[in-house]
Design an enzyme around this catalytic site. Structure first.
Site, short mmCIF file in Angstrom:
data_model
loop_
_atom_site.label_atom_id
_atom_site.label_comp_id
_atom_site.label_asym_id
_atom_site.label_seq_id
_atom_site.Cartn_x
_atom_site.Cartn_y
_atom_site.Cartn_z
CD GLN A 197 3.28 4.18 3.60
OE1 GLN A 197 2.83 4.52 4.69
NE2 GLN A 197 2.76 3.18 2.92
CG PHE A 228 3.07 0.59 10.09
CD1 PHE A 228 3.64 -0.64 9.82
CD2 PHE A 228 3.63 1.37 11.09
CE1 PHE A 228 4.75 -1.09 10.53
CE2 PHE A 228 4.73 0.92 11.80
CZ PHE A 228 5.30 -0.30 11.53
NE ARG A 310 -6.81 -3.82 -0.85
CZ ARG A 310 -6.03 -4.66 -1.55
NH1 ARG A 310 -5.75 -5.86 -1.07
NH2 ARG A 310 -5.53 -4.31 -2.71
NE ARG A 342 2.12 -5.13 8.01
CZ ARG A 342 3.18 -5.51 8.72
NH1 ARG A 342 3.39 -4.97 9.91
NH2 ARG A 342 4.03 -6.41 8.26
CG PHE A 344 -6.01 -0.01 1.69
CD1 PHE A 344 -5.37 1.18 1.96
CD2 PHE A 344 -6.96 -0.02 0.68
CE1 PHE A 344 -5.65 2.33 1.23
CE2 PHE A 344 -7.26 1.14 -0.04
CZ PHE A 344 -6.60 2.31 0.24
CB ALA A 513 -1.54 -2.34 -2.65
CD GLU A 714 -1.49 -4.02 2.49
OE1 GLU A 714 -2.24 -3.09 2.82
OE2 GLU A 714 -1.43 -4.47 1.33
#
Length: 761
Positions: A197, A228, A310, A342, A344, A513, A714
């Site tokens: 990714q 993911f 997060r 996914r 995060f 994100a 997400e």
């Protein structure tokens, strides 16, 4: 206009026919070597002896490497804290790579890697959250604390207060295509094909390891068979290993993990323990909440700090609290290094609040949905309210969305019917729950919120497009062909996206994100608008009209009753020596974030959603099934409704799997016991809801995103929280006591919750 049309995935036909080419399908050059890691069998130990003679003598082995053979750097970490590719005299989890084997076949490399003789001096391993807290084993000097208001004073005034704790398990990514990399020695550098990714991070890590400049390393990635988040940083080890072996031997080198190795070596979603206290006044208005997050991060930092940040950012879920405190412990353990997944960290933080709401509603004898609606952020038109980190919530449609969803799903009548059913049935109990989603969109590391694109128009009017995002099955490439086609006024099949390539678009951010379409779509739009302006300027000068009069649509360019085919205009512009290549760039506006203070505007906007899930449980065994799911999700002005609905359906099922069937188990030595499909249960097709209704909340984004769309990668994952809450509702129907269901809600966990509700535990 192509944007907004439900066009199929650009590789749909290739997927179903098996023609889609993944990394393992790329024909390898003659003489390619295949690699495998030798793995640790101890969770924490000093290596006292390493005998690799049997490995080197194994059939097919060409070379063996240890940490001392890496020429410049031995670091695969995406974070400032180092993470060695190969162990440096000590090991920190079972499955850590110690040495690297290069052999003439994949099988020969794997066999040889198991023939090493390694002697260890074991140390006490820290495996659990409790052990890490007791040993003060963490990645920062102490807990991170963000607070708004005086929580203790507010809780002292509350009419209703509850406190509790929820254990939230981790999750294996279980992408269909495993981790893989291929390195090809090139003149003055290295070419890599990776299932990743984050091609630019691979480029950086390989360059640092080999002592090269970034322009000496080229990374190409056409498609992934799922990611993911598990391919944001975890592919670094393979790419570095392949590059080191290729540089040393002068031969192409390929590495892919078998499924067992993949699960044993790579990181998972962070498992959390969340303790909470929450209070409300007599009318059910929340006055304060206090959360303590304890996250098991594994042996290296990886992406744990931003993940835990997060989780803290989403501790409010969808509710305004005058006072809110969040304390976060980032714990170091001798287990796989937990990584991006996914959501995060957002799902864990959000579930903590949703569990607290359920508990408070149970204590108040109030329907949880009513408590939720009482405490939503202010709707549009009312004075806006701020989050606990200081971001103003400027648009909040959830009250209206939930009202519409409750009506379309017949929620009130079904709730009543389920209550009646449960009163008459002793063994089978049903439950229903409605949960909201408010998820912030942007990277919290501000500089990552940028993207570039390269668009080239050829003399025949066909368009080649390259951008910094990566395609992992989510349909990003299709959406961006629709963006380019809309701006240029041509059909999407006239636009071809080439493989993501660091030599075409440099300095890319990870496709993570939920920002793939947001960032890269705007960069593509910027490049296409430059090209359209050049064509318009050329044509206006030739025809003696204004550029503003020209319209590009349906494969034509029109002005004042005259019309030219797009291909005709392009060919003429080429003959007139007009540049038909342009780069585009986008940087997300308005965002700022002070991580230390926990204050600012980390997100450009929020994506919203709501889900109603109905379940049934067997009170004798804990077995359960999802009967129905109704979802209303906010994708803004959708770029492609078909792809977005697919993401919503998949996100919901994956989220429900995390909280129901997917259980990671380590033994007392730190060995991962659930390391194969036979022992780790992801949701199957038969686990999806028997009735599955998904609709889009078709309202444009208030922010100037790409054609006013919203991210949809997400946010749908957290719709699966409603399945967990529905199981808790079914357990609560078994008795008057708080069932305290834990996650994942496996049959064993459900049965234990039933017994607690009955007062038997």
């Amino acid at each position: 206009m192509s944007v907004g049309q439900p066009l199929p995935h650009d590789s749909a036909r290739l997927h179903v026919t098996g023609e889609a080419r993944y990394l393992d399908d790329i024909p390898c050059p003659a003489g390619t070597l295949h690699l495998a890691f030798g793995l640790s069998t101890e969770a924490s130990a000093v290596i006292t002896a390493l005998d690799l003679a049997p490995v080197k003598a194994s059939p097919g082995v060409v070379a063996v490497f240890t940490a001392t053979d890496l020429p410049h750097a031995n670091d695969a970490s995406p974070a400032p804290l180092p993470e060695p590719v190969l162990a440096e005299g000590e090991v920190h989890y079972i499955g850590q790579p110690i040495f690297l084997v290069a052999a003439t076949s994949h099988r020969a490399a794997r066999i040889a890697a198991r023939r090493a003789r390694v002697l260890y001096q074991p140390r006490a391993a820290i495996l659990t959250i409790d052990q890490a807290l007791a040993a003060d084993s963490r990645f920062e000097s102490g807990p991170v604390i963000w607070a708004e208001g005086d929580v203790e004073a507010a809780l002292a005034t509350a009419t209703h207060v509850v406190e509790g704790e929820i254990e939230i398990g981790g999750q294996e990514h279980f992408y269909l295509e495993g981790q893989a990399a291929l390195a090809l020695p090139a003149e003055g550098g290295m070419i890599l094909h990776c299932s990743t990714q984050h091609p630019s991070e691979i480029q950086h890590k390989v360059a640092h390891t080999l002592g090269l400049a970034l322009h000496d390393v080229r990374v190409e990635m056409r498609r992934m068979g799922g990611g993911f988040g598990g391919k944001e940083s975890q592919g670094n080890h393979l790419a570095i290993a392949c590059a080191v072996a290729a540089a040393a031997t002068g031969r192409p080198c390929k590495m892919r993990y078998d499924r067992d190795d993949d699960m044993i070596i790579t990181g998972k979603r962070h498992d959390f323990r969340i303790r909470y206290r929450i209070g409300a006044d007599a009318e059910g208005r929340l006055v304060a909440a206090d959360f303590t997050h304890s996250a098991r991060c594994g042996w290296s930092a990886d992406l744990s700090l931003p993940v835990c940040d997060r989780a803290m950012l989403h501790a409010d879920s969808a509710y305004f609290l005058p006072a809110l405190r969040v304390e976060s412990h980032r714990l170091r353990t001798n287990t796989q290094s937990a990584t991006a997944f996914r959501g995060f960290g957002g799902p864990q933080g959000m579930l903590g609040m949703e569990r607290a709401i359920e508990h408070l509603a149970h204590a108040m004898r109030l329907e949880p949905t009513e408590l939720r609606k009482k405490n939503f952020y202010a709707p549009p038109g009312a004075p806006p309210e701020s989050t606990h980190y200081g971001q103003v919530v400027e648009d909040f449609p959830l009250a209206e969305m939930m009202k519409e969803l409750q009506k379309s799903a017949n929620f009130t009548a079904r709730k009543s019917e389920i209550t009646n059913w449960n009163s008459k049935n002793r063994t089978l109990k049903r439950g229903i729950a409605l949960s909201p989603v408010k998820f912030g969109i942007s990277f919290t590391l501000t500089h990552l919120n940028q993207a570039g694109a390269l668009v080239q128009i050829y003399a025949d009017g066909s368009v080649a497009l390259n951008h910094g995002g990566t395609e992992m099955g989510q349909g990003l490439h299709r959406k961006l062909t629709q963006v380019a086609a809309t701006v240029l006024g041509i059909a999407p099949d006239r636009v071809r996206i080439t493989a993501t390539d660091t030599s075409k678009v440099p300095n890319t951010s990870a496709t993570a994100a939920s920002s793939g379409a947001d960032l890269n779509g705007m960069a593509v739009k910027d490049a296409c608008e430059k090209l359209r302006a050049r064509l318009a300027g050329f044509l206006a000068a030739r025809e003696g009209c204004s550029s503003a009069e020209l319209r590009f649509f349906d494969g034509k360019v029109e002005a004042a009753g005259r019309s030219w085919h797009f291909e005709e205009v392009v060919e003429a512009a080429y003959m007139a020596r007009i540049s038909l290549s342009a780069t585009g760039f986008y940087a997300t506006p308005k965002i700022s974030w002070d991580r230390v203070a926990g204050r600012g505007r980390p997100f450009l906007y929020f994506a919203y959603g709501a889900a109603i899930t109905e379940v049934v449980i067997d009170t004798l065994t804990g077995e359960n099934r999802i009967l129905r799911a109704d979802i209303l999700h906010d994708a803004g002005a959708s770029l492609n409704p078909a792809l977005d609905i697919g993401q919503i359906e998949g996100g919901y099922v994956q989220g429900a799997g995390w909280l129901t069937t997917e259980e990671l188990v380590w033994d007392g030595r730190g060995r991962l016991m659930t390391h194969a499909p036979s022992t780790y249960k992801i949701p199957a097709c038969s686990d999806r809801p028997q009735v599955f209704n998904v609709a889009l909340w078709d309202q444009p984004n208030r922010e100037e995103t790409i054609f006013r769309s919203k991210a949809v990668g997400e946010p749908p994952f957290m719709l699966g929280i409603s399945a967990f809450l529905a199981l808790g509702d079914a357990c609560a129907a078994c008795g008057p006591h708080w069932p305290d269901l834990q996650a994942p809600a496996t049959p064993e966990a459900v049965l234990a919750a039933v017994h607690r509700a009955e007062g038997r535990a």
